[in-house]
Design a protein around this motif. Structure first.
Motif, PDB file in Angstrom:
ATOM      1  N   ALA A   1      88.728  18.735  96.488  1.00  0.00           N
ATOM      2  CA  ALA A   1      89.234  20.166  97.194  1.00  0.00           C
ATOM      3  C   ALA A   1      88.238  20.905  97.450  1.00  0.00           C
ATOM      4  N   LEU A   2      87.107  21.087  96.762  1.00  0.00           N
ATOM      5  CA  LEU A   2      86.071  21.888  97.191  1.00  0.00           C
ATOM      6  C   LEU A   2      85.402  21.485  98.309  1.00  0.00           C
ATOM      7  N   LEU A   3      85.228  20.236  98.233  1.00  0.00           N
ATOM      8  CA  LEU A   3      84.374  19.340  99.363  1.00  0.00           C
ATOM      9  C   LEU A   3      85.242  18.719 100.640  1.00  0.00           C
ATOM     10  N   HIS A   4      86.488  19.071 100.662  1.00  0.00           N
ATOM     11  CA  HIS A   4      87.432  18.141 101.663  1.00  0.00           C
ATOM     12  C   HIS A   4      86.986  18.400 102.883  1.00  0.00           C
ATOM     13  N   ASP A   5      86.147  19.841 103.267  1.00  0.00           N
ATOM     14  CA  ASP A   5      85.886  19.632 104.848  1.00  0.00           C
ATOM     15  C   ASP A   5      84.329  19.810 104.824  1.00  0.00           C
ATOM     16  N   ILE A   6      83.642  19.222 103.933  1.00  0.00           N
ATOM     17  CA  ILE A   6      82.209  19.307 104.047  1.00  0.00           C
ATOM     18  C   ILE A   6      81.745  18.314 105.095  1.00  0.00           C
ATOM     19  N   GLY A   7      82.493  17.441 105.508  1.00  0.00           N
ATOM     20  CA  GLY A   7      82.022  16.805 106.799  1.00  0.00           C
ATOM     21  C   GLY A   7      82.017  17.600 108.162  1.00  0.00           C
ATOM     22  N   LYS A   8      82.383  18.534 108.086  1.00  0.00           N
ATOM     23  CA  LYS A   8      82.390  19.269 109.229  1.00  0.00           C
ATOM     24  C   LYS A   8      80.914  20.009 109.432  1.00  0.00           C
ATOM     25  N   LEU A   9      80.115  19.724 108.403  1.00  0.00           N
ATOM     26  CA  LEU A   9      78.764  20.521 108.372  1.00  0.00           C
ATOM     27  C   LEU A   9      78.102  19.303 109.570  1.00  0.00           C
TER      28      LEU A   9
ATOM     29  N   ALA B   1      83.369  12.084 103.293  1.00  0.00           N
ATOM     30  CA  ALA B   1      83.138  11.065 102.126  1.00  0.00           C
ATOM     31  C   ALA B   1      81.824  10.246 102.008  1.00  0.00           C
ATOM     32  N   SER B   2      81.329  10.152 103.097  1.00  0.00           N
ATOM     33  CA  SER B   2      79.907   9.553 103.210  1.00  0.00           C
ATOM     34  C   SER B   2      79.085  10.433 102.690  1.00  0.00           C
ATOM     35  N   ILE B   3      78.732  11.778 102.848  1.00  0.00           N
ATOM     36  CA  ILE B   3      78.188  12.541 102.558  1.00  0.00           C
ATOM     37  C   ILE B   3      78.073  12.818 100.846  1.00  0.00           C
ATOM     38  N   VAL B   4      79.368  13.033 100.370  1.00  0.00           N
ATOM     39  CA  VAL B   4      79.241  12.978  99.086  1.00  0.00           C
ATOM     40  C   VAL B   4      78.989  11.807  98.377  1.00  0.00           C
ATOM     41  N   ARG B   5      79.199  10.546  98.917  1.00  0.00           N
ATOM     42  CA  ARG B   5      78.780   9.191  98.312  1.00  0.00           C
ATOM     43  C   ARG B   5      77.197   9.024  98.265  1.00  0.00           C
ATOM     44  N   ARG B   6      76.707   9.599  99.494  1.00  0.00           N
ATOM     45  CA  ARG B   6      75.128   9.349  99.553  1.00  0.00           C
ATOM     46  C   ARG B   6      74.353  10.272  98.579  1.00  0.00           C
ATOM     47  N   LEU B   7      74.993  11.593  98.781  1.00  0.00           N
ATOM     48  CA  LEU B   7      74.269  12.691  97.824  1.00  0.00           C
ATOM     49  C   LEU B   7      74.522  12.287  96.342  1.00  0.00           C
ATOM     50  N   SER B   8      75.650  11.721  96.006  1.00  0.00           N
ATOM     51  CA  SER B   8      75.875  11.492  94.418  1.00  0.00           C
ATOM     52  C   SER B   8      74.760  10.371  94.079  1.00  0.00           C
ATOM     53  N   ARG B   9      74.451   9.283  94.870  1.00  0.00           N
ATOM     54  CA  ARG B   9      73.332   8.439  94.818  1.00  0.00           C
ATOM     55  C   ARG B   9      72.125   8.883  94.787  1.00  0.00           C
ATOM     56  N   LEU B  10      71.571   9.896  95.814  1.00  0.00           N
ATOM     57  CA  LEU B  10      70.333  10.478  96.003  1.00  0.00           C
ATOM     58  C   LEU B  10      70.091  11.310  95.086  1.00  0.00           C
ATOM     59  N   PHE B  11      71.062  12.220  94.590  1.00  0.00           N
ATOM     60  CA  PHE B  11      70.478  13.266  93.470  1.00  0.00           C
ATOM     61  C   PHE B  11      70.603  12.707  91.903  1.00  0.00           C
ATOM     62  N   GLU B  12      71.294  11.490  91.822  1.00  0.00           N
ATOM     63  CA  GLU B  12      71.462  11.049  90.359  1.00  0.00           C
ATOM     64  C   GLU B  12      70.315   9.935  90.342  1.00  0.00           C
ATOM     65  N   GLY B  13      69.859   9.492  91.407  1.00  0.00           N
ATOM     66  CA  GLY B  13      68.655   8.408  91.316  1.00  0.00           C
ATOM     67  C   GLY B  13      69.452   7.209  90.816  1.00  0.00           C
ATOM     68  N   THR B  14      70.712   6.748  91.189  1.00  0.00           N
ATOM     69  CA  THR B  14      71.412   5.576  90.919  1.00  0.00           C
ATOM     70  C   THR B  14      72.130   5.171  92.009  1.00  0.00           C
ATOM     71  N   CYS B  15      72.310   3.922  92.188  1.00  0.00           N
ATOM     72  CA  CYS B  15      72.983   3.097  93.084  1.00  0.00           C
ATOM     73  C   CYS B  15      74.432   3.054  92.781  1.00  0.00           C
ATOM     74  N   HIS B  16      74.923   3.535  91.313  1.00  0.00           N
ATOM     75  CA  HIS B  16      76.117   3.307  90.987  1.00  0.00           C
ATOM     76  C   HIS B  16      76.649   4.578  90.282  1.00  0.00           C
ATOM     77  N   PRO B  17      76.929   5.791  91.161  1.00  0.00           N
ATOM     78  CA  PRO B  17      77.198   6.835  90.380  1.00  0.00           C
ATOM     79  C   PRO B  17      78.654   6.981  89.711  1.00  0.00           C
ATOM     80  N   THR B  18      79.490   5.912  90.166  1.00  0.00           N
ATOM     81  CA  THR B  18      80.663   5.933  89.290  1.00  0.00           C
ATOM     82  C   THR B  18      80.596   5.801  87.829  1.00  0.00           C
ATOM     83  N   VAL B  19      79.451   4.879  87.559  1.00  0.00           N
ATOM     84  CA  VAL B  19      79.169   4.483  85.966  1.00  0.00           C
ATOM     85  C   VAL B  19      79.019   5.816  85.229  1.00  0.00           C
ATOM     86  N   ASP B  20      78.267   6.761  85.856  1.00  0.00           N
ATOM     87  CA  ASP B  20      78.184   7.805  85.075  1.00  0.00           C
ATOM     88  C   ASP B  20      79.193   9.124  85.409  1.00  0.00           C
ATOM     89  N   HIS B  21      79.763   8.910  86.736  1.00  0.00           N
ATOM     90  CA  HIS B  21      80.653   9.798  87.019  1.00  0.00           C
ATOM     91  C   HIS B  21      81.879   9.126  87.583  1.00  0.00           C
TER      92      HIS B  21
END
Length: 559
Positions: A420-428, A457-477
């Motif tokens: 909900a907090l990031l539902h409109d983040i794609g408007k950037l 969706a693409s921004i959040v998926r990419r950033l979760s990988r970028l900032f966590e340094g993992t290709c599998h963010p769903t394992v930790d989150h």
């Protein structure tokens, strides 16, 4: 007499059938008969919403000339009697059709049962060819589908053993099966020629009834990589390329979308330029987007000049803020560093944002992702549109309350809050000239606006990988993947007429449904420049009026 079967094939664009042409033919005493599915007629004749331009004005003007005959799904008593008389007189096709309880007389005469049976009873290789054609059509290919595309796409529809056991001539045998005329009426794949050549097959079209039936069966199935690659390699029409690129993007398959958009641009498709530009910006590749517009501007494209000016103006507006927050961050202000991270992301400077993030967060990067990165991104929203940030913060609180009432798991509650907090983040990623436009949107502009869900969706998926340094963010989150679902699908509609995938009912993730409810509530109860807010009671009454089914507010616990 002029007969136009499947009228939609003759409509659309500057080369489509125009009302003026029809008037000329009618004045010359030409009788014109056309067929059109009811849902298409409704789409063409419906007036647009007040914030939209009129995308089907040409089609509506043409259809206004018609005397519309609405055909019922079944024959009346008198028609049935005449059909029975024809059957008794020796018409075997009508006799067989009258015995069909599943499809009815008209569909049976049109070979509907045989078409469905031909598809469902096909061997693996014929099924592969048919499913490739059906998928290509549902993804946006309107032009006849070439043999090359079908041959290249088919292997992905077979399993490894079937591919290994494929006999010599498998494709030719499969194509012959698919193109066999059934009951003298239709073939599953109809061979067609171009407008200038006789005796040459330029491609194949799926029988309309089979497409309607099979598309419903396949619409949520994953399209094999071979089909996407075959479309990249074999499509030549720029509109087909742009539409299939859009379909790839709505499925978060950006690698295919980019290639198809670039091919459409090379074939002078202007809409593809705008869509690719926003895709690149959502990926943090803003300079590449600028380069595309600059190339078009240098080629004399006036819209590209305007787009460049808009992008430059947006960069200028953020420069002073970036400089100020950078100084504060370098002085040790962690809050300023978080806000600066968001601005860098919004400007497409992902690598610098990552470096700043790791320097700020130290060793505890993973723990702080869902709090600080969310704060960073909402700071970027503030720069784009102050309303957007405050709306998103209210949405986060509203959705958290809704899903807690639904007794979701703690992970699901966190996923819903983040979504909900990031539902409109794609408007950037959207051009400000389109996103902040005061007047009605053109169809092309509305298409760009709709892409904010896939960009988000693409921004959040990419950033979760970028900032966590993992290709599998769903394992930790584990809640990250659920949050992405909520962001991607919060504009789906219960009746299946939403976007990006047209999901319906319980196909829509419950987090997305909760966001939809909260979004409507917040919109109604917030003061806007063009209207006063409604009371909470009025908003709740309106929500109850508009709900399609009780599913969206039903308690649910996931195991």
């Amino acid at each position: 007499m002029v007969w136009l079967d499947e009228l939609q094939r003759y409509l659309g664009g500057s080369t489509g059938l125009q009302a003026a042409t029809v008037r000329t033919l009618l004045h010359a005493r030409t009788v014109m008969i056309a067929t059109l599915w009811p849902e298409r007629y409704t789409t063409y004749t419906a007036f647009p919403a007040s914030h939209r331009s009129d995308p089907y004005a040409t089609e509506r003007e043409l259809l206004d000339l018609a005397d519309v005959v609405h055909l019922p799904a079944s024959f009346g008593v008198a028609e049935q009697a005449r059909a029975q008389a024809a059957a008794d007189a020796g018409d075997r096709r009508i006799a067989v059709a009258l015995q069909s309880a599943d499809y009815g007389l008209t569909q049976t005469i049109a070979a509907a049962p045989q078409l469905v049976d031909r598809w469902s009873a096909a061997d693996p290789y014929a099924a592969a060819v048919l499913n490739a054609a059906i998928d290509a059509t549902r993804l946006g290919v309107i032009s006849p589908i070439s043999e090359g595309l079908l041959r290249a796409a088919a292997p992905g529809y077979c399993d490894p053993r079937q591919r290994a056991a494929a006999p010599a001539g498998w494709f030719e045998t499969a194509l012959a099966y698919a193109t066999t005329t059934l009951s003298g009426a239709a073939a599953a794949l109809a061979p067609v020629s171009d407008q200038t050549t006789m005796g040459h097959i330029s491609g194949y079209l799926v029988a309309d009834y089979l497409q309607q039936h099979a598309e419903q069966q396949r619409r949520l199935l994953q399209v094999p990589a071979t089909c996407w690659q075959a479309m990249i390699d074999h499509l030549t029409d720029s509109s087909d390329q742009s539409r299939t690129a859009y379909s790839a993007q709505t499925r978060l398959l950006d690698q295919y979308a980019e290639l198809l958009y670039r091919q459409a641009i090379n074939n002078s498709n202007s809409q593809a330029i705008s869509l690719l530009s926003t895709l690149l910006i959502s990926q943090g590749r803003k300079q590449e987007a600028v380069a595309i517009w600059r190339d078009r501007a240098e080629a004399g494209d006036r819209s590209a000049v305007a787009a460049l000016a808009d992008m430059q103006g947006e960069q200028d507006r953020t420069a002073a803020t970036v400089t100020m927050w950078r100084r504060q961050a370098e002085a040790g202000d962690r809050s300023a560093a978080v806000r600066l991270t968001g601005l860098l992301i919004g400007q497409g400077q992902a690598e610098e944002a990552q470096a700043l993030w790791h320097h700020t967060s130290g060793a505890d990067v993973a723990r702080t992702f869902t709090t600080d990165v969310a704060q960073a991104l909402t700071s970027a929203m503030q720069l784009k549109d102050p309303y957007l940030r405050h709306h998103s913060e209210r949405m986060s609180r509203l959705v958290a309350m809704i899903v807690q009432q639904l007794r979701m798991t703690p992970d699901d509650v966190e996923a819903a809050r983040l979504a909900a907090l990031l539902h409109d983040i794609g408007k950037l990623a959207l051009p400000s000239a389109v996103y902040l436009k005061a007047g009605a949107l053109t169809e092309e502009e509305f298409t760009i606006i709709k892409m904010h869900v896939t960009h988000g969706a693409s921004i959040v998926r990419r950033l979760s990988r970028l900032f966590e340094g993992t290709c599998h963010p769903t394992v930790d989150h584990p809640h990250i993947a659920r949050a992405i679902e909520g962001i991607l699908h919060h504009h789906e509609r219960f009746d299946g007429r939403g976007y990006p995938l047209g999901l319906a009912g319980e196909e829509i993730p419950q987090i997305a449904r909760a966001i939809t409810v909260a979004d409507a509530f917040d919109s109604m109860t917030t003061d806007r420049t063009y209207r006063s807010p409604r009371s909470i009671h009025e908003a709740v009454v309106e929500l109850r009026k508009g709900r399609a089914a009780p599913l969206i507010l039903r308690s649910s616990r996931r195991s």
